[in-house]
Motif scaffolding. Sequence first.
Motif, mmCIF file in Angstrom:
data_model
loop_
_atom_site.group_PDB
_atom_site.id
_atom_site.type_symbol
_atom_site.label_atom_id
_atom_site.label_comp_id
_atom_site.label_asym_id
_atom_site.label_seq_id
_atom_site.Cartn_x
_atom_site.Cartn_y
_atom_site.Cartn_z
ATOM 1 N N GLU A 95 90.523 52.314 98.323
ATOM 2 C CA GLU A 95 91.412 52.125 99.472
ATOM 3 C C GLU A 95 92.268 53.356 99.712
ATOM 4 O O GLU A 95 92.528 53.730 100.859
ATOM 5 C CB GLU A 95 92.284 50.891 99.255
ATOM 6 N N ARG B 7 90.024 55.806 101.238
ATOM 7 C CA ARG B 7 89.359 55.237 102.415
ATOM 8 C C ARG B 7 87.848 55.495 102.365
ATOM 9 O O ARG B 7 87.248 56.028 103.283
ATOM 10 C CB ARG B 7 89.960 55.794 103.705
ATOM 11 N N ARG C 267 87.567 49.264 104.680
ATOM 12 C CA ARG C 267 88.570 48.456 103.982
ATOM 13 C C ARG C 267 88.087 47.007 103.807
ATOM 14 O O ARG C 267 88.328 46.386 102.775
ATOM 15 C CB ARG C 267 89.883 48.482 104.767
ATOM 16 N N GLN D 218 87.656 45.325 99.969
ATOM 17 C CA GLN D 218 88.372 44.110 99.572
ATOM 18 C C GLN D 218 87.412 42.995 99.179
ATOM 19 O O GLN D 218 87.679 42.232 98.250
ATOM 20 C CB GLN D 218 89.273 43.658 100.728
#
Length: 638
Positions: free
Chosen positions: A132, A135, A181, A185
Amino acid sequence: MRGDPLREVLKSASGDAAAGPDAPVASSHVLSSAPPAAPAPAAEVPTVRRLRVGDVLLQDGAVTKEQLEGALAEQAKGGRMIGETLVAQGVITPAALVRALGKVLGVPGVQLRHGLMDPALLKLIGGAEEAERLRVIPMFKVFDTLTVAMAEPQALPTIDRLKQLTGLKIRPVLALEKNVREYVQKYARGNVDIDAFLTSLTEQDVEVVEREQIDEGPATDLDKLVAGNPIVNLVNIALLTAVRDKASDIHIEPEKRGTRIRYRVDGVLRDLMKPPMGMHAAVVSRVKVIGKMDIAEKRLPQEGRVRIVAEGREIDLRVSSMPTLLGEKIVVRVLDKANLKVRLEDLGFRDKPLETFKRFLDQSHGMALVTGPTGSGKTTTLYSALDLLRGPEVNILTVEDPVEYQLDLVNQIQVSEQLGLTFSRALRSILRQDPDIIMVGEIRDDQTARVAVQAALTGHLVLATLHTNDSPGAVARLTDMGIEPYLLSAAFNGAVAQRLARTICASCATKYFPTEDALRDANLLDYVGRPFRKGGGCSRCHNSGFAGRCGVYEVFEVTPELRRMIHHGRPTHELRAKMKDTGALTLREEGVLLAVDGRTSLEEILRVTQNDDELETPLTSKDAPPALHLDDGAKEAA
């Protein structure tokens, strides 16, 4: 605040990158092929016009001029990026946008989805937190190159950081930050349910292009993964996983409540996945379509073949279908050339058996056999022997069913029962092709055995496989096929019996003390209290403690005394006793020495070799290496 290069690119579609989101925009700026008029510079310096998203979308036919003008007008009111506006209006898809952005930035663009990424690779870059922050999300690894989806694929510091974390070459591709993202996740939770995963697959996940003929046309490229349907995805994922884990077979089996897909790794079957109920017939049909089989025929066994591209290399698949009570069962044999070891020294022979095997391969004529059950590696041993013997000065011909791997300087013939090209018929024709060395994939019947013996008696070296439990048993098997003992004694040079034993995983190797029963079965009671070696189990070996396999070989060389015994038709147990008198060891004894040497565990040897009654003399410590050697990682595990 760090600038977003994608937003800068999107801004460039509507005007000067320096202009704010509310600056007025002329549609001609986007639609024209020339830059807007500007005062002539003081010096004649040529300018290069920057490629813009609007231009790319127009060139690709993704939008019309009218649609782009409407989006520009909407974008001027709200300040949203032109690409985002087009997506919000439903004019283009996110996939079309990312492709256009990729062309602007000069890198491939990708719309992330299930099936394009290996969730396990997230650990390579330090986990979800690091992904994250950067990115990025890793997609797949081919050899020493890691393909990574990045929101900023041109950010050199990020690429350098990925190289430092992984020790691999980095191939960046562009993905939208929101898309990156989302999957970071999802995969960070580490609970990707296979049933939910399969049912969520879409028609854009996989592309399979079937091969019309095995030797013509493009191969099936499973790495493209761009079109198909959920069933296609499921089959491709099973194939790709099998190739990555070096599986030899994939089993697709019907059950009362669905389908079970297993694959064989290092000789042991493991569960791969259990698709949802109702998918079995569709999965079977898909595999049969790939293998060029008749999908309408469900009552008779069938065979097929296909060549695919996976992990950057070509893989041959042999497909077999069999009707069962609950439906058709499919077995896919995976023939990966990358797993083929063609040097005899790499197969696991100990020095003395290898020297004996090479000695009867050096004969100018005669018959050399490799024996063992199905899946014991007999064909690989024959290919390794051919690799030792082949050269420009010898004519080598083989008859195989099927031809599993192609070797240079070897003329290989594929048996075709439908055309009447059997082993025996092909062998008769080969004898008129001026051969020096002949390899027979398998002696299955008395006609093939007789022609092979005749070829060995007429000045040719004949290599072949035979299904027997041990090497001296090859004599009785050929005699049962009708070969007269006096002919066999003149033609037979020797035989190798073999099994495959799993080798200990280097990442989790540790010491242990076998039970007294295991030592008794191995005739190693002299070794009570001495540590042996085994794998403790880790993620790299699927908690099995084993990674890879090596051969266990029993070599039976026909000496003058043994030749006389074969001529007089002596039974197998007498031939075995005489073999042992020459210093040769049985399969169990050879395997036990491998366990003592630390290459495999004692229990593994007891599993793959027969509990022979002929093991009368226990091995003592003088027969084996003085100590077991563990690498540093293994010592820590111990």
